[in-house]
Design an enzyme around this catalytic site. Structure first.
Site, short mmCIF file in Angstrom:
data_model
loop_
_atom_site.label_atom_id
_atom_site.label_comp_id
_atom_site.label_asym_id
_atom_site.label_seq_id
_atom_site.Cartn_x
_atom_site.Cartn_y
_atom_site.Cartn_z
N ARG A 88 -37.21 2.62 11.87
CA ARG A 88 -35.97 1.84 11.77
C ARG A 88 -36.24 0.48 11.11
O ARG A 88 -35.44 0.00 10.31
CB ARG A 88 -35.41 1.65 13.18
CG ARG A 88 -34.01 1.07 13.24
CD ARG A 88 -33.54 1.05 14.69
NE ARG A 88 -32.23 0.44 14.83
CZ ARG A 88 -31.08 1.06 14.59
NH1 ARG A 88 -31.09 2.32 14.18
NH2 ARG A 88 -29.93 0.44 14.75
N ASP A 148 -14.26 4.06 11.92
CA ASP A 148 -14.36 4.59 13.29
C ASP A 148 -12.97 4.82 13.89
O ASP A 148 -12.75 5.80 14.60
CB ASP A 148 -15.16 3.62 14.17
CG ASP A 148 -16.59 3.43 13.68
OD1 ASP A 148 -17.12 4.36 13.04
OD2 ASP A 148 -17.17 2.36 13.95
N ARG A 151 -11.44 7.97 12.53
CA ARG A 151 -12.02 9.14 13.19
C ARG A 151 -11.48 9.30 14.61
O ARG A 151 -11.27 10.42 15.08
CB ARG A 151 -13.55 9.00 13.19
CG ARG A 151 -14.15 9.20 11.81
CD ARG A 151 -15.63 8.89 11.74
NE ARG A 151 -16.17 9.31 10.44
CZ ARG A 151 -17.35 8.93 9.97
NH1 ARG A 151 -18.11 8.10 10.69
NH2 ARG A 151 -17.78 9.35 8.79
N HIS A 175 -20.89 -0.58 15.01
CA HIS A 175 -20.70 0.64 14.20
C HIS A 175 -21.94 1.53 14.37
O HIS A 175 -22.79 1.65 13.50
CB HIS A 175 -20.51 0.25 12.74
CG HIS A 175 -20.29 1.41 11.81
ND1 HIS A 175 -19.28 2.33 12.00
CD2 HIS A 175 -20.95 1.80 10.69
CE1 HIS A 175 -19.32 3.22 11.03
NE2 HIS A 175 -20.33 2.92 10.23
#
Length: 308
Positions: A88, A148, A151, A175
């Site tokens: 990451r 978002d 959705r 997010h």
């Protein structure tokens, strides 16, 4: 009205397409580092103009930011997806370098522009733009919450067996799969709370399906989604360009709102010609406040990986 979209991949090209089809911008510049790629996408899109009835000029350019000069709004979709074996930290380091270079190049040629950040991790990349560009906070917007929420409404309509035009709802917070805070308590069907129609168990399922919306698509497609992200960006761009004063949840720098400071995270904002016209602070339940705080902790952890 001139709009620049940096990154001519699937998301960037979809942004350009939806903005052009809505026909409110005079020009969309599509820029990419890959030789000829943006030019090809722009030519392909321009060949749909007579079929789709738009007059927006779409110009493709390879890595020449002078072509973006005097853009009113700039959209940054640049960055790489996480690859197998990549940590990451490595992903954030690479994307931070890209976003930092892109944002400074855009501002050099368009010092009065409004920047919309799409690159992931989106809240952290939005925070990076705040910390490295010196632009006023109302001119830096992270896109995630609009996507978002779309959705969320899709899942609500599915659960209700209702047309999506009947449904309204919003997602705030980070997010990410764990960071999203879908506000099921406030979601409505034609002004009637959806809790009147759906059980708590079904609403919780809607919430969980919303939170893994991106991951679900990545598993099905083998790559990230692009139609809905592109449409979400075009909605934000149109609200700004046309001074619509529409409310969207966006990643915004908070300075005390929702009890949070020095963090970019999803919250409702009013979008108009100046960018973020107002941050809207709505009353949250204790559970929603707790989820928002947890989300912020996750975003801060990711921000801590930035080499600021």
């Amino acid at each position: 009205m001139k709009v620049t979209v940096v990154g001519a991949g699937a998301v960037g090209a979809s942004c350009a397409e939806y903005i052009a089809i809505k026909n409110f911008a005079s020009e969309v510049v599509l820029l990419d580092i890959k030789e000829g790629f943006a030019e090809g996408k722009a030519m392909d899109l321009m060949q749909t103009a007579s079929l789709n009835g738009f007059d927006t000029k779409i110009t493709g350019i390879t890595n020449d930011y002078s072509a973006t000069a005097n853009s009113d709004i700039c959209v940054i979709t640049s960055g790489i997806p996480r690859k197998p074996g990549m940590t990451r930290e490595e992903l954030i380091g690479i994307n931070a370098g890209i976003v930092k270079t892109v944002s400074s190049s855009l501002i050099e040629h368009s010092p009065n522009t409004i920047i919309i950040v799409v690159s992931n991790p989106m809240d952290t990349m939005t925070y990076l733009v705040h910390k490295t560009t010196g632009l006023p906070k109302h001119r830096i917007i992270g896109m995630g919450g609009a996507l978002d929420s779309a959705r969320f409404k899709y899942r609500l309509a599915e659960a209700l067996g209702a047309p999506i035009s009947d449904v309204d709802g919003m997602v705030i917070g980070g997010h990410s799969d764990t960071g999203m805070v879908p506000l099921t308590r406030l979601a409505t069907r034609n002004s009637v709370l959806v809790s009147e129609f759906l059980s708590e168990e079904r609403l919780n399922q809607v919430k969980e399906d919303t939170k893994v919306g991106g991951a679900t698509l990545t598993k099905l497609l083998g790559t990230s989604a692009w139609y809905a992200p592109g449409a979400a960006v075009s909605g934000l761009v149109q609200a700004i360009a046309c001074n619509q004063k529409k409310m969207f949840p966006c990643s915004v720098l908070l300075e005390g709102e929702y009890g949070l400071n020095d963090i970019c995270i999803g919250a409702p904002v009013i979008l108009g010609r100046n960018g973020i016209e107002e941050i809207v602070e709505i009353a949250l339940s204790d559970a929603e406040k707790a989820h928002m705080q947890e989300s912020a902790e996750g975003v801060r952890k990711t921000n801590g990986l930035l080499a600021l």
